[in-house]
Design an enzyme around this catalytic site. Structure first.
Site, short mmCIF file in Angstrom:
data_model
loop_
_atom_site.label_atom_id
_atom_site.label_comp_id
_atom_site.label_asym_id
_atom_site.label_seq_id
_atom_site.Cartn_x
_atom_site.Cartn_y
_atom_site.Cartn_z
N CYS A 76 100.03 -46.16 133.97
CA CYS A 76 100.30 -45.31 132.79
C CYS A 76 101.76 -44.90 132.85
O CYS A 76 102.57 -45.57 133.51
CB CYS A 76 99.33 -44.13 132.72
SG CYS A 76 99.43 -43.00 134.13
N ASN B 283 101.67 -41.54 136.07
CA ASN B 283 100.79 -41.71 137.24
C ASN B 283 100.23 -40.37 137.73
O ASN B 283 99.96 -40.20 138.91
CB ASN B 283 101.49 -42.47 138.38
CG ASN B 283 100.55 -42.98 139.48
OD1 ASN B 283 100.93 -43.09 140.63
ND2 ASN B 283 99.31 -43.28 139.15
N CYS C 291 97.95 -38.60 135.23
CA CYS C 291 96.77 -38.33 134.38
C CYS C 291 95.86 -39.55 134.28
O CYS C 291 94.81 -39.61 134.93
CB CYS C 291 97.20 -37.88 132.98
SG CYS C 291 98.12 -36.31 132.98
N ARG C 292 96.26 -40.53 133.47
CA ARG C 292 95.31 -41.61 133.16
C ARG C 292 95.12 -42.62 134.29
O ARG C 292 93.98 -42.96 134.64
CB ARG C 292 95.77 -42.34 131.88
CG ARG C 292 95.66 -41.48 130.65
CD ARG C 292 96.45 -42.05 129.50
NE ARG C 292 97.89 -41.99 129.76
CZ ARG C 292 98.83 -42.51 129.01
NH1 ARG C 292 98.48 -43.16 127.92
NH2 ARG C 292 100.10 -42.38 129.32
N SER C 293 96.23 -43.13 134.86
CA SER C 293 96.03 -44.20 135.86
C SER C 293 95.41 -43.70 137.17
O SER C 293 94.60 -44.43 137.75
CB SER C 293 97.31 -45.01 136.09
OG SER C 293 98.35 -44.23 136.63
N ASP D 297 97.26 -40.59 125.67
CA ASP D 297 97.97 -39.73 126.62
C ASP D 297 97.50 -38.28 126.43
O ASP D 297 97.69 -37.71 125.35
CB ASP D 297 99.48 -39.86 126.33
CG ASP D 297 100.33 -39.06 127.29
OD1 ASP D 297 99.78 -38.27 128.07
OD2 ASP D 297 101.56 -39.24 127.24
#
Ligand code: 4NP
Length: 155
Positions: A5, A8, A10-12, A122
């Site tokens: 993401c 690095n 939140c999402r990934s 995001d």
């Protein structure tokens, strides 16, 4: 498998933690190389965002040991698949990838066979429901991804 993401945090890292847990239950042999990284370097060395950790914990995942890092050139050689959370991350990876490794760079949700949504939104400037939604989308994607990898034996 490298989940990517922007930051690095939140999402990934959510994808790294959730996919690892889902794969550990369904297909432990898929676990060989699972990591995450960001296309940007703003948060290098930081644990996942507290809001991300809280949302993951509400769904039963502990992300507290993860630390952010930035995508590096050697990642394109070392990972068979680099899975981007959104199109901006995908474009950043495609710009950085050596030509011979371009096919390893894919958009996560379409690669998993998920058409709607096609990007993991995001959540950084959002609120709690946005963080919970990220975990839900990534759980759905992880289940689909394990099934795809098991049938194609990519990993
Ligand atoms: P991520 O979320 O890419 O899912 O980790 C973000 C983290 C940090 C920022 C943006 C998005 N930031 O602007 O610092």
């Amino acid at each position: 498998m490298l989940f990517v993401c922007l930051g690095n945090i939140c999402r990934s890292p959510t994808a790294e933690g959730v996919f690892s847990a889902v794969a550990a239950r369904a297909a432990p042999s898929l676990l060989a190389r699972v990591d995450s990284a960001g296309t940007a370097g703003y948060h290098i060395g930081e644990p996942p965002d507290p809001r991300t950790q809280a949302a993951a914990a509400r769904h039963g995942y502990d992300l507290s040991a993860l630390r952010a890092r930035q995508v590096a050139l050697q990642d394109f050689a070392q990972f068979d698949l680099l899975l981007a959370m959104d199109r901006a991350n995908l474009a950043a990876l495609q710009r950085q990838a050596p030509k011979s490794t371009l096919s390893r760079v894919q958009l996560l949700l379409p690669y998993c066979g998920v058409d709607e949504p096609s990007e993991v939104p995001d959540p950084y400037y959002g609120s709690q429901p946005d963080f919970d939604r990220v975990v839900q989308i990534i759980e759905m994607a992880s289940t689909a991804l394990v099934a795809r990898l098991q049938s194609s034996r990519v990993v």
